[in-house]
Design a protein around this motif. Structure first.
Motif, short mmCIF file in Angstrom:
data_model
loop_
_atom_site.label_atom_id
_atom_site.label_comp_id
_atom_site.label_asym_id
_atom_site.label_seq_id
_atom_site.Cartn_x
_atom_site.Cartn_y
_atom_site.Cartn_z
N ILE A 30 0.86 -1.19 0.00
CA ILE A 30 0.00 0.00 0.00
C ILE A 30 0.89 1.23 0.00
O ILE A 30 1.82 1.33 0.80
CB ILE A 30 -0.94 -0.01 1.21
CG1 ILE A 30 -1.90 -1.19 1.07
CG2 ILE A 30 -1.70 1.30 1.32
CD1 ILE A 30 -2.88 -1.35 2.18
N LYS A 31 0.63 2.16 -0.93
CA LYS A 31 1.41 3.38 -1.03
C LYS A 31 0.55 4.52 -0.49
O LYS A 31 -0.61 4.68 -0.86
CB LYS A 31 1.78 3.65 -2.49
CG LYS A 31 2.82 4.76 -2.66
CD LYS A 31 3.13 5.01 -4.13
CE LYS A 31 4.11 4.02 -4.66
NZ LYS A 31 4.62 4.39 -6.00
N LEU A 43 4.25 0.65 2.10
CA LEU A 43 4.28 -0.31 3.20
C LEU A 43 3.62 -1.61 2.74
O LEU A 43 2.73 -1.58 1.89
CB LEU A 43 3.47 0.21 4.39
CG LEU A 43 3.85 1.57 4.98
CD1 LEU A 43 2.76 2.07 5.89
CD2 LEU A 43 5.15 1.45 5.75
N SER A 44 4.04 -2.72 3.34
CA SER A 44 3.33 -3.97 3.07
C SER A 44 1.93 -3.84 3.68
O SER A 44 1.72 -3.04 4.60
CB SER A 44 4.07 -5.15 3.68
OG SER A 44 4.00 -5.08 5.09
N ARG A 45 0.99 -4.59 3.16
CA ARG A 45 -0.39 -4.51 3.66
C ARG A 45 -0.44 -4.82 5.16
O ARG A 45 -1.13 -4.15 5.92
CB ARG A 45 -1.29 -5.47 2.89
CG ARG A 45 -2.76 -5.30 3.22
CD ARG A 45 -3.61 -6.18 2.33
NE ARG A 45 -3.72 -5.66 1.00
CZ ARG A 45 -4.74 -4.92 0.57
NH1 ARG A 45 -5.71 -4.62 1.39
NH2 ARG A 45 -4.79 -4.49 -0.66
N ARG A 46 0.32 -5.82 5.59
CA ARG A 46 0.35 -6.21 7.01
C ARG A 46 0.89 -5.07 7.87
O ARG A 46 0.32 -4.74 8.92
CB ARG A 46 1.20 -7.45 7.19
CG ARG A 46 1.39 -7.83 8.65
CD ARG A 46 2.24 -9.05 8.79
NE ARG A 46 1.36 -10.20 8.69
CZ ARG A 46 1.76 -11.45 8.63
NH1 ARG A 46 3.03 -11.72 8.65
NH2 ARG A 46 0.90 -12.43 8.55
N LYS A 51 0.01 -0.26 11.52
CA LYS A 51 0.33 1.14 11.83
C LYS A 51 -0.83 2.11 11.67
O LYS A 51 -0.77 3.23 12.16
CB LYS A 51 1.50 1.61 10.97
CG LYS A 51 2.80 0.91 11.32
CD LYS A 51 3.94 1.44 10.48
CE LYS A 51 5.25 0.81 10.91
NZ LYS A 51 6.39 1.38 10.19
N MET A 52 -1.91 1.70 10.96
CA MET A 52 -3.04 2.60 10.74
C MET A 52 -3.89 2.69 11.99
O MET A 52 -4.16 1.70 12.64
CB MET A 52 -3.91 2.11 9.58
CG MET A 52 -5.01 3.09 9.24
SD MET A 52 -6.13 2.49 7.97
CE MET A 52 -7.19 1.44 8.94
#
Length: 63
Positions: A30-31, A43-46, A51-52
């Motif tokens: 995901i950018k 970032l990787s999706r995981r 972090k979100m």
């Protein structure tokens, strides 16, 4: 959940002082783009999900 063009808040704020990020690419990675300085991070999706913090604004509400 989150989708392309959503504005999200991350757990830690960016060094520029902002904490609003726009999702600009989704896939296995995901950018996200800082809404203050324009810095782009991938970032990787995981890692992104870890972090979100929350979705601030959904993409459909812009229309």
């Amino acid at each position: 959940m989150y989708a392309l063009n959503d504005i999200v808040e991350m757990k830690k704020q960016h060094p520029c002082g902002a904490n609003e990020w726009k999702i600009i690419r989704m896939g296995a990675d995901i950018k996200i783009e800082c809404q203050n300085c324009g810095h782009v991070v991938m970032l990787s999706r995981r890692e992104f999900e870890k972090k979100m913090k929350k979705v601030l604004k959904k993409a459909d509400s812009d229309k």
